[in-house]
Design a protein around this motif. Structure first.
Motif, PDB file in Angstrom:
ATOM      1  N   MET A   1       0.689  -1.527   0.174  1.00 20.03           N
ATOM      2  CA  MET A   1      -0.117  -0.190   0.162  1.00 20.03           C
ATOM      3  C   MET A   1       0.582   1.144   0.793  1.00 20.03           C
ATOM      4  SD  MET A   1      -3.202   0.913  -0.187  1.00 20.03           S
ATOM      5  CE  MET A   1      -4.107   2.021   0.786  1.00 20.03           C
ATOM      6  N   SER A   2       1.710   1.397   0.651  1.00 17.46           N
ATOM      7  CA  SER A   2       2.563   2.467   0.383  1.00 17.46           C
ATOM      8  C   SER A   2       3.713   2.596  -0.561  1.00 17.46           C
ATOM      9  CB  SER A   2       3.826   1.820   1.614  1.00 17.46           C
ATOM     10  OG  SER A   2       4.493   1.348   1.657  1.00 17.46           O
ATOM     11  N   ASN A   3       3.826   1.636  -1.065  1.00 19.36           N
ATOM     12  CA  ASN A   3       4.329   1.637  -2.563  1.00 19.36           C
ATOM     13  C   ASN A   3       3.507   2.689  -3.154  1.00 19.36           C
ATOM     14  OD1 ASN A   3       7.002   0.715  -1.277  1.00 19.36           O
ATOM     15  ND2 ASN A   3       6.346  -1.313  -2.046  1.00 19.36           N
ATOM     16  N   GLN A   4       1.946   2.053  -3.873  1.00 16.34           N
ATOM     17  CA  GLN A   4       1.596   2.553  -4.495  1.00 16.34           C
ATOM     18  C   GLN A   4       0.843   4.254  -3.991  1.00 16.34           C
ATOM     19  OE1 GLN A   4      -1.715   0.279  -3.608  1.00 16.34           O
ATOM     20  NE2 GLN A   4      -1.675  -1.023  -5.820  1.00 16.34           N
ATOM     21  N   LEU A   5       1.132   4.084  -3.151  1.00 20.84           N
ATOM     22  CA  LEU A   5       0.700   6.040  -2.431  1.00 20.84           C
ATOM     23  C   LEU A   5       2.040   6.524  -2.903  1.00 20.84           C
ATOM     24  CD1 LEU A   5      -0.414   8.072  -1.048  1.00 20.84           C
ATOM     25  CD2 LEU A   5       0.749   7.478   1.214  1.00 20.84           C
ATOM     26  N   MET A   6       3.151   6.237  -2.688  1.00 18.97           N
ATOM     27  CA  MET A   6       4.822   6.598  -2.847  1.00 18.97           C
ATOM     28  C   MET A   6       5.116   7.078  -4.847  1.00 18.97           C
ATOM     29  SD  MET A   6       6.946   7.649  -1.404  1.00 18.97           S
ATOM     30  CE  MET A   6       8.403   7.848  -1.274  1.00 18.97           C
ATOM     31  N   TYR A   7       3.934   5.992  -5.094  1.00 14.01           N
ATOM     32  CA  TYR A   7       3.563   5.864  -6.486  1.00 14.01           C
ATOM     33  C   TYR A   7       2.828   7.255  -7.311  1.00 14.01           C
ATOM     34  CZ  TYR A   7       3.436   4.765 -11.847  1.00 14.01           C
ATOM     35  OH  TYR A   7       2.460   4.760 -13.066  1.00 14.01           O
ATOM     36  N   TYR A   8       1.608   6.853  -6.455  1.00 11.31           N
ATOM     37  CA  TYR A   8       0.258   8.152  -7.125  1.00 11.31           C
ATOM     38  C   TYR A   8       1.338   9.631  -6.729  1.00 11.31           C
ATOM     39  CZ  TYR A   8      -2.201   4.817  -8.425  1.00 11.31           C
ATOM     40  OH  TYR A   8      -2.589   3.447  -9.304  1.00 11.31           O
ATOM     41  N   VAL A   9       1.815   9.593  -5.786  1.00  9.06           N
ATOM     42  CA  VAL A   9       2.211  11.021  -5.423  1.00  9.06           C
ATOM     43  C   VAL A   9       3.335  11.398  -5.830  1.00  9.06           C
ATOM     44  CG1 VAL A   9       3.523  12.448  -3.529  1.00  9.06           C
ATOM     45  CG2 VAL A   9       1.628  10.809  -2.754  1.00  9.06           C
ATOM     46  N   ALA A  10       4.821  10.806  -6.634  1.00  2.00           N
ATOM     47  CA  ALA A  10       5.604  11.017  -7.500  1.00  2.00           C
ATOM     48  C   ALA A  10       4.881  11.218  -8.470  1.00  2.00           C
ATOM     49  CB  ALA A  10       6.644  10.282  -7.485  1.00  2.00           C
ATOM     50  N   ARG A  11       4.079  10.917  -9.753  1.00  2.00           N
ATOM     51  CA  ARG A  11       3.678  11.052 -10.495  1.00  2.00           C
ATOM     52  C   ARG A  11       2.689  12.361 -10.465  1.00  2.00           C
ATOM     53  NH1 ARG A  11       6.937   7.165 -10.860  1.00  2.00           N
ATOM     54  NH2 ARG A  11       7.323   9.019 -11.313  1.00  2.00           N
ATOM     55  N   ILE A  12       2.052  12.740  -9.415  1.00  2.00           N
ATOM     56  CA  ILE A  12       0.940  13.821  -9.481  1.00  2.00           C
ATOM     57  C   ILE A  12       2.747  14.708  -9.533  1.00  2.00           C
ATOM     58  CG2 ILE A  12       0.255  15.501  -7.507  1.00  2.00           C
ATOM     59  CD1 ILE A  12      -1.384  12.891  -7.465  1.00  2.00           C
ATOM     60  N   LEU A  13       3.742  14.796  -8.512  1.00  2.00           N
ATOM     61  CA  LEU A  13       4.099  15.920  -8.871  1.00  2.00           C
ATOM     62  C   LEU A  13       4.737  16.037 -10.000  1.00  2.00           C
ATOM     63  CD1 LEU A  13       5.916  15.167  -5.089  1.00  2.00           C
ATOM     64  CD2 LEU A  13       4.160  17.308  -5.873  1.00  2.00           C
ATOM     65  N   GLU A  14       5.441  14.949  -9.987  1.00  2.00           N
ATOM     66  CA  GLU A  14       5.323  14.630 -12.174  1.00  2.00           C
ATOM     67  C   GLU A  14       5.496  15.443 -12.504  1.00  2.00           C
ATOM     68  OE1 GLU A  14       7.982  11.695 -14.376  1.00  2.00           O
ATOM     69  OE2 GLU A  14       6.647  10.708 -12.751  1.00  2.00           O
ATOM     70  N   LEU A  15       3.875  14.953 -13.066  1.00  2.00           N
ATOM     71  CA  LEU A  15       3.091  15.996 -13.971  1.00  2.00           C
ATOM     72  C   LEU A  15       3.051  17.532 -12.850  1.00  2.00           C
ATOM     73  CD1 LEU A  15       0.994  15.680 -16.442  1.00  2.00           C
ATOM     74  CD2 LEU A  15      -1.261  15.490 -13.976  1.00  2.00           C
ATOM     75  N   TYR A  16       2.733  17.820 -12.125  1.00  2.00           N
ATOM     76  CA  TYR A  16       3.270  19.381 -12.404  1.00  2.00           C
ATOM     77  C   TYR A  16       3.811  19.869 -13.364  1.00  2.00           C
ATOM     78  CZ  TYR A  16       2.070  23.708 -10.157  1.00  2.00           C
ATOM     79  OH  TYR A  16       1.385  25.672 -10.315  1.00  2.00           O
ATOM     80  N   SER A  17       5.305  19.314 -12.593  1.00  2.00           N
ATOM     81  CA  SER A  17       6.873  19.691 -13.342  1.00  2.00           C
ATOM     82  C   SER A  17       6.406  19.529 -14.786  1.00  2.00           C
ATOM     83  CB  SER A  17       7.999  18.694 -12.826  1.00  2.00           C
ATOM     84  OG  SER A  17       7.890  17.957 -13.542  1.00  2.00           O
ATOM     85  N   TYR A  18       6.144  18.574 -14.920  1.00  2.00           N
ATOM     86  CA  TYR A  18       5.055  19.060 -16.577  1.00  2.00           C
ATOM     87  C   TYR A  18       4.749  20.497 -17.380  1.00  2.00           C
ATOM     88  CZ  TYR A  18       7.621  14.716 -17.298  1.00  2.00           C
ATOM     89  OH  TYR A  18       8.547  13.249 -17.408  1.00  2.00           O
TER      90      TYR A  18
END
Length: 92
Positions: A1-18
């Motif tokens: 569960m924590s790996n999934q949360l890390m993954y989604y948070v990382a993707r959201i932050l990466e999306l904002y950088s794009y």
């Protein structure tokens, strides 16, 4: 569960950088900000980019100005992303 949360948070932050990069590139084309996508990008990124524009004045360059605040803002966003992910990994 924590790996999934890390993954989604990382993707959201990466999306904002794009989105930030798209906004910077969009500023090079004059009429793009008047489109619906352009207005969305401006509304979505201006609170963050405006913070840096208050502290970093544009540099005079020939007949115009060079705004360096988006570059600083993108670097700062990278450090925020790394910091948030490190804190999350420490907590989880």
């Amino acid at each position: 569960m924590s790996n999934q949360l890390m993954y989604y948070v990382a993707r959201i932050l990466e999306l904002y950088s794009y989105v930030l990069i798209a906004r910077v590139l969009m500023s090079w084309v004059p009429d793009v900000e008047r489109t619906s996508i352009g207005r969305f990008l401006v509304k979505f990124t201006e609170p963050y980019l405006g913070f840096f524009r208050r502290f970093i004045p544009p540099l005079p360059l020939g007949g115009g100005y060079l705004d360096l605040s988006p570059i600083v803002a993108i670097f700062a966003w990278h450090f925020v992303t790394v910091g948030v992910l490190n804190v999350l990994s420490w907590i989880l």
